[in-house]
Design a protein around this motif. Structure first.
Motif, PDB file in Angstrom:
ATOM      1  N   VAL A  34      28.316  19.215  34.187  1.00  0.00           N
ATOM      2  CA  VAL A  34      28.966  17.900  34.169  1.00  0.00           C
ATOM      3  C   VAL A  34      29.167  17.421  35.610  1.00  0.00           C
ATOM      4  O   VAL A  34      29.615  18.182  36.468  1.00  0.00           O
ATOM      5  N   ASN A  35      28.821  16.173  35.871  1.00  0.00           N
ATOM      6  CA  ASN A  35      28.966  15.605  37.209  1.00  0.00           C
ATOM      7  C   ASN A  35      30.446  15.415  37.540  1.00  0.00           C
ATOM      8  O   ASN A  35      31.133  14.599  36.928  1.00  0.00           O
ATOM      9  N   THR A  40      32.061   9.196  35.203  1.00  0.00           N
ATOM     10  CA  THR A  40      30.946   8.867  34.308  1.00  0.00           C
ATOM     11  C   THR A  40      31.476   8.597  32.909  1.00  0.00           C
ATOM     12  O   THR A  40      32.529   9.117  32.522  1.00  0.00           O
ATOM     13  N   ARG A  41      30.737   7.798  32.151  1.00  0.00           N
ATOM     14  CA  ARG A  41      31.102   7.493  30.770  1.00  0.00           C
ATOM     15  C   ARG A  41      29.884   7.653  29.875  1.00  0.00           C
ATOM     16  O   ARG A  41      28.773   7.301  30.263  1.00  0.00           O
ATOM     17  N   LYS A  42      30.135   8.187  28.667  1.00  0.00           N
ATOM     18  CA  LYS A  42      29.059   8.330  27.690  1.00  0.00           C
ATOM     19  C   LYS A  42      29.579   7.893  26.326  1.00  0.00           C
ATOM     20  O   LYS A  42      30.726   8.183  25.961  1.00  0.00           O
ATOM     21  N   GLN A  43      28.739   7.217  25.592  1.00  0.00           N
ATOM     22  CA  GLN A  43      29.095   6.778  24.250  1.00  0.00           C
ATOM     23  C   GLN A  43      29.167   7.984  23.320  1.00  0.00           C
ATOM     24  O   GLN A  43      28.280   8.847  23.337  1.00  0.00           O
ATOM     25  N   ILE A  44      30.213   8.057  22.511  1.00  0.00           N
ATOM     26  CA  ILE A  44      30.329   9.148  21.535  1.00  0.00           C
ATOM     27  C   ILE A  44      29.440   8.822  20.336  1.00  0.00           C
ATOM     28  O   ILE A  44      29.665   7.838  19.633  1.00  0.00           O
ATOM     29  N   GLU A  45      28.444   9.656  20.119  1.00  0.00           N
ATOM     30  CA  GLU A  45      27.486   9.410  19.041  1.00  0.00           C
ATOM     31  C   GLU A  45      27.397  10.567  18.050  1.00  0.00           C
ATOM     32  O   GLU A  45      26.649  10.482  17.068  1.00  0.00           O
ATOM     33  N   ASN A  46      28.132  11.647  18.299  1.00  0.00           N
ATOM     34  CA  ASN A  46      27.996  12.825  17.444  1.00  0.00           C
ATOM     35  C   ASN A  46      29.176  13.031  16.491  1.00  0.00           C
ATOM     36  O   ASN A  46      29.232  14.034  15.789  1.00  0.00           O
ATOM     37  N   ARG A 193      26.703  19.972  27.675  1.00  0.00           N
ATOM     38  CA  ARG A 193      26.051  19.436  26.465  1.00  0.00           C
ATOM     39  C   ARG A 193      26.825  19.767  25.200  1.00  0.00           C
ATOM     40  O   ARG A 193      26.503  19.252  24.127  1.00  0.00           O
ATOM     41  N   GLU A 196      27.995  16.827  23.281  1.00  0.00           N
ATOM     42  CA  GLU A 196      27.011  16.067  22.514  1.00  0.00           C
ATOM     43  C   GLU A 196      26.539  16.818  21.282  1.00  0.00           C
ATOM     44  O   GLU A 196      25.737  16.301  20.492  1.00  0.00           O
TER      45      GLU A 196
END
Length: 245
Positions: A34-35, A40-46, A193, A196
């Motif tokens: 993880v940076n 940073t932002r990531k969309q929650i898709e799981n 990961r 995710e």
């Protein structure tokens, strides 16, 4: 300047020890890729909403403008058990198929059927027996009841007091029973990961097993060996004393 052989051997030993410690440390931190240098932002898709399964126990709360027309006092405290046909039995409307539905979808279906008997009914459903089990090399292994319908692997391990320093972070085992099948899923907490993973969000009756590494076994084994040697030595001393007196 000449280095004494004993000094050279001592330096080599120190280098080997520090190298071994460094390699060992690399297996300890979580989410290593993880940076951390920038936000940073990531969309929650799981994330997938919890679905109702056989043997679940549901709290079904019904309110309306004519509340006396509906009574569920017999199941208000114990809840409704989802039978092997995936159904619960409610006052006024009888059997309702809820297996495979989320609690919100099931509540809406029940609300629509109750409109034949109640004025502007409102239905709220909660799962009463949502629990997870955590065992192995954690601080507080236990069975944990989950009051909401959302819990993650990291939240679950936090409830268990986190992993011990001797735990294998790269090979956590998730055991899941769903639709009559049992799955065994390896999870790696050293990788970012994990966030995710489709298994990051836990389901009802999930089991998490944390395996200890060989260091813990070696520590326990050495303790037993030391204790055995001490007891043996004491036995010999006792025998000698007995024969000399």
């Amino acid at each position: 300047m000449m280095i004494k052989p004993s000094t050279f051997l001592a330096l080599c030993a120190c280098m080997l020890i520090f190298g071994a410690c460094s390699n060992k440390y690399q297996k300890i931190p979580y989410f290593q890729n993880v940076n951390r240098s920038a936000e940073t932002r990531k969309q929650i898709e799981n994330f997938t909403a919890l679905t109702i399964q056989k043997s679940d126990i549901l709290s079904v709360n019904v309110s309306s403008l004519n509340p006396k027309a509906y009574s569920d006092s017999s199941a208000r405290d114990l809840g409704y058990l989802v039978d092997q046909d995936g159904q619960i039995q409610l006052p006024l409307i009888g059997n309702v198929k809820v297996e495979g539905l989320t609690t919100s979808v099931a509540a809406e279906q029940i609300r629509k059927r109750l409109t034949e008997y109640l004025r502007e009914p409102a239905v709220n459903i909660r799962m009463l027996n949502f629990k997870i089990s955590i065992l192995g090399d954690v601080l507080k292994p236990d069975v944990f009841k989950i009051p909401s319908e959302r819990v993650t692997v990291t939240e679950a391990l936090s409830m268990a007091g986190d992993l011990n320093i001797t735990a294998r972070r790269n090979n956590i085992l998730l055991i899941r029973e769903i639709d009559g099948k049992r799955e065994f899923i390896p999870l790696d907490l050293t990788s970012g990961r994990i966030f995710e993973s489709p298994y990051y969000y836990l389901k009802n009756n999930d089991v998490i097993y944390v395996q200890p590494d060989k260091t813990k076994y070696a520590t326990v084994d050495n303790s037993y060996r030391s204790l055995s040697l001490i007891l043996s030595a004491l036995s010999i001393v006792a025998i000698v004393l007995t024969n000399t007196l």
